[in-house]
Design an enzyme around this catalytic site. Structure first.
Site, PDB file in Angstrom:
ATOM      1  N   ASP A   8       0.767  -1.160   0.126  1.00 28.42           N
ATOM      2  CA  ASP A   8      -0.052  -0.045   0.073  1.00 28.42           C
ATOM      3  C   ASP A   8       1.001   1.187   0.004  1.00 28.42           C
ATOM      4  O   ASP A   8       2.162   1.196   0.381  1.00 28.42           O
ATOM      5  CB  ASP A   8      -0.855   0.018   1.198  1.00 28.42           C
ATOM      6  CG  ASP A   8      -1.595   1.409   1.553  1.00 28.42           C
ATOM      7  OD1 ASP A   8      -2.453   1.695   0.642  1.00 28.42           O
ATOM      8  OD2 ASP A   8      -1.579   1.702   2.583  1.00 28.42           O
ATOM      9  N   ASP A  10      -0.046   5.129   0.855  1.00 29.53           N
ATOM     10  CA  ASP A  10      -0.257   6.131   2.108  1.00 29.53           C
ATOM     11  C   ASP A  10      -0.018   5.332   3.323  1.00 29.53           C
ATOM     12  O   ASP A  10      -0.945   4.478   3.613  1.00 29.53           O
ATOM     13  CB  ASP A  10      -1.632   6.703   1.986  1.00 29.53           C
ATOM     14  CG  ASP A  10      -1.572   7.577   0.732  1.00 29.53           C
ATOM     15  OD1 ASP A  10      -0.668   8.457   0.652  1.00 29.53           O
ATOM     16  OD2 ASP A  10      -2.551   7.522   0.085  1.00 29.53           O
ATOM     17  N   GLY A  45      -7.629   4.284   3.748  1.00 28.31           N
ATOM     18  CA  GLY A  45      -7.572   3.041   2.696  1.00 28.31           C
ATOM     19  C   GLY A  45      -8.942   3.299   1.756  1.00 28.31           C
ATOM     20  O   GLY A  45      -8.955   2.523   0.659  1.00 28.31           O
ATOM     21  N   ARG A  48     -11.420   8.790  -2.429  1.00 25.76           N
ATOM     22  CA  ARG A  48     -11.561  10.087  -2.011  1.00 25.76           C
ATOM     23  C   ARG A  48     -13.079  10.343  -1.789  1.00 25.76           C
ATOM     24  O   ARG A  48     -13.576  11.031  -0.906  1.00 25.76           O
ATOM     25  CB  ARG A  48     -11.064  11.016  -2.985  1.00 25.76           C
ATOM     26  CG  ARG A  48     -10.792  12.335  -2.771  1.00 25.76           C
ATOM     27  CD  ARG A  48     -10.445  13.243  -4.236  1.00 25.76           C
ATOM     28  NE  ARG A  48      -9.115  12.732  -4.531  1.00 25.76           N
ATOM     29  CZ  ARG A  48      -8.510  12.871  -5.863  1.00 25.76           C
ATOM     30  NH1 ARG A  48      -9.411  13.746  -6.637  1.00 25.76           N
ATOM     31  NH2 ARG A  48      -7.396  12.226  -6.090  1.00 25.76           N
ATOM     32  N   SER A 115      -5.166   5.576  -3.838  1.00 28.73           N
ATOM     33  CA  SER A 115      -5.015   6.976  -4.159  1.00 28.73           C
ATOM     34  C   SER A 115      -4.916   7.254  -5.634  1.00 28.73           C
ATOM     35  O   SER A 115      -3.995   6.779  -6.328  1.00 28.73           O
ATOM     36  CB  SER A 115      -3.730   7.396  -3.390  1.00 28.73           C
ATOM     37  OG  SER A 115      -3.410   8.893  -3.806  1.00 28.73           O
ATOM     38  N   ARG A 116      -5.419   8.303  -6.078  1.00 26.30           N
ATOM     39  CA  ARG A 116      -5.432   8.761  -7.537  1.00 26.30           C
ATOM     40  C   ARG A 116      -4.280   9.630  -7.540  1.00 26.30           C
ATOM     41  O   ARG A 116      -3.648   9.939  -8.714  1.00 26.30           O
ATOM     42  CB  ARG A 116      -6.781   9.404  -7.947  1.00 26.30           C
ATOM     43  CG  ARG A 116      -7.922   8.320  -8.077  1.00 26.30           C
ATOM     44  CD  ARG A 116      -8.961   9.237  -8.385  1.00 26.30           C
ATOM     45  NE  ARG A 116      -9.212   9.602  -9.623  1.00 26.30           N
ATOM     46  CZ  ARG A 116     -10.006  10.327 -10.285  1.00 26.30           C
ATOM     47  NH1 ARG A 116     -11.272  10.746  -9.405  1.00 26.30           N
ATOM     48  NH2 ARG A 116     -10.090  10.767 -11.236  1.00 26.30           N
ATOM     49  N   ASN A 117      -3.687   9.986  -6.581  1.00 27.32           N
ATOM     50  CA  ASN A 117      -2.451  10.791  -6.453  1.00 27.32           C
ATOM     51  C   ASN A 117      -1.072   9.891  -6.262  1.00 27.32           C
ATOM     52  O   ASN A 117      -0.070  10.314  -6.308  1.00 27.32           O
ATOM     53  CB  ASN A 117      -2.272  11.821  -5.335  1.00 27.32           C
ATOM     54  CG  ASN A 117      -3.339  12.849  -5.423  1.00 27.32           C
ATOM     55  OD1 ASN A 117      -3.656  13.719  -6.290  1.00 27.32           O
ATOM     56  ND2 ASN A 117      -4.160  12.898  -4.374  1.00 27.32           N
ATOM     57  N   ASP A 169      -1.671  -0.520   6.168  1.00 29.97           N
ATOM     58  CA  ASP A 169      -1.900   0.069   7.323  1.00 29.97           C
ATOM     59  C   ASP A 169      -3.449   0.455   7.787  1.00 29.97           C
ATOM     60  O   ASP A 169      -3.664   1.065   8.604  1.00 29.97           O
ATOM     61  CB  ASP A 169      -1.095   1.331   7.353  1.00 29.97           C
ATOM     62  CG  ASP A 169      -1.509   2.667   6.447  1.00 29.97           C
ATOM     63  OD1 ASP A 169      -1.951   2.120   5.424  1.00 29.97           O
ATOM     64  OD2 ASP A 169      -1.842   3.458   6.974  1.00 29.97           O
TER      65      ASP A 169
HETATM   66  C1  BG6 Z   1      -5.809   6.255   0.554  1.00 30.40           C
HETATM   67  C2  BG6 Z   1      -5.956   6.866   1.596  1.00 30.40           C
HETATM   68  O1  BG6 Z   1      -4.560   5.748   0.155  1.00 30.40           O
HETATM   69  O2  BG6 Z   1      -5.975   6.883  -0.784  1.00 30.40           O
HETATM   70  C3  BG6 Z   1      -7.263   7.292   1.767  1.00 30.40           C
HETATM   71  O3  BG6 Z   1      -5.513   6.128   2.820  1.00 30.40           O
HETATM   72  C4  BG6 Z   1      -7.554   8.486   0.629  1.00 30.40           C
HETATM   73  O4  BG6 Z   1      -7.162   8.337   3.106  1.00 30.40           O
HETATM   74  C5  BG6 Z   1      -7.323   7.481  -0.649  1.00 30.40           C
HETATM   75  O5  BG6 Z   1      -8.696   8.805   0.872  1.00 30.40           O
HETATM   76  C6  BG6 Z   1      -7.647   8.319  -1.931  1.00 30.40           C
HETATM   77  O6  BG6 Z   1      -6.625   9.483  -1.949  1.00 30.40           O
HETATM   78  P1  BG6 Z   1      -6.484  10.410  -3.205  1.00 30.40           P
HETATM   79  O7  BG6 Z   1      -5.112  10.780  -3.180  1.00 30.40           O
HETATM   80  O8  BG6 Z   1      -7.180   9.883  -4.384  1.00 30.40           O
HETATM   81  O9  BG6 Z   1      -7.332  11.547  -2.826  1.00 30.40           O
HETATM   82 MG    MG Z   2      -2.522   3.093   3.459  1.00 30.58          MG
END
Ligand code: BG6
Ligand code: MG
Length: 216
Positions: A8, A10, A45, A48, A115-117, A169
């Site tokens: 994972d 984040d 996890g 968004r 996460s899309r980031n 996590d």
């Molecule tokens: C996960 C985080 O990795 O990504 C979440 O644990 C978060 O808290 C999710 O909401 C989506 O992230 P992002 O970067 O696409 O907003």
């Molecule tokens: Mg995580």
């Protein structure tokens, strides 16, 4: 016999939790909605949009789909501004050592994140081309605890799910790994999850060889 490790992002590879918290907190303040660390831990996890739903549970008014998209975008703008300061120094203790040792043992390594980031974060911490595969929030329709992101990562590694170890996590992430037929190593906030195959405080000091021994 494990032949691949899916990390994972984040909270396992990099410490972005506090940035997520601050960005959601700012949005909550704008909306006049109470928001606590406990609310924030339920966002761990999940996607968004689902994270936004957690925040809006305490809102007195309802929002249309378009308004929600705009709110999620607003949070993401603040989050991205905070991420501007992210550097390899925020890679969590033990994460690189675990990945390196996995590689040396002939295991494939991937990222599996909601996460899309993810591409942006991997770039900021200098790991864009480091992993054998990446599956993230941009690839999926269903977020953890659905196993989709991990199944895509496994497919990209050409490895059957039962030969994958997921490191997570988030409770939702441990559940996703198990729903996908994978082994799960739970760390941090998920470290007490009853469904995890192995539980640890963090990756710091963990030896891959020992973990593999416990799983075989
Ligand atoms: C996960 C985080 O990795 O990504 C979440 O644990 C978060 O808290 C999710 O909401 C989506 O992230 P992002 O970067 O696409 O907003
Ligand atoms: Mg995580």
């Amino acid at each position: 016999m494990i032949s691949a490790v899916i990390f994972d992002l984040d909270g396992v590879i990099v410490s972005t939790d506090e940035y997520h918290f601050r960005a959601w907190q700012e949005l909550a303040k704008d909306l006049g909605v109470p928001f606590s660390r406990e609310d924030n831990s339920r966002q761990r996890g999940v996607s968004r949009m689902e994270s936004l739903e957690v925040l809006l549970e305490k809102s007195e008014r309802s929002y249309t789909r378009d308004e929600k998209l705009a709110l999620a975008e607003k949070k993401n703008m603040v989050y991205r501004e905070l991420l501007a300061q992210l550097s390899p120094e925020e890679i969590l203790p033990g994460a690189m050592e675990f990945a390196e040792e996995s590689r040396k043992m002939g295991l494939k390594i991937a990222v599996g994140s909601s996460s899309r980031n993810t591409p942006f974060i991997l770039k900021k911490i200098g790991l864009t081309d480091y992993f054998d595969a990446v599956a993230d929030g941009n690839d999926i329709q269903r977020s953890k605890p659905d196993p989709q992101v991990f199944l895509i990562a496994a497919e990209r590694l050409h490895t059957p799910p039962e030969k994958c170890l997921v490191i997570e996590d988030a409770d939702a992430g441990v559940e996703a790994a198990k729903a996908g037929g994978m082994s799960a190593l739970a760390v941090g906030a998920a470290k007490e999850h009853p469904n995890a195959d192995i539980r640890a405080e963090s990756l710091d000091g963990l030896r891959v060889a020992e973990i593999m021994g416990l799983l075989s």
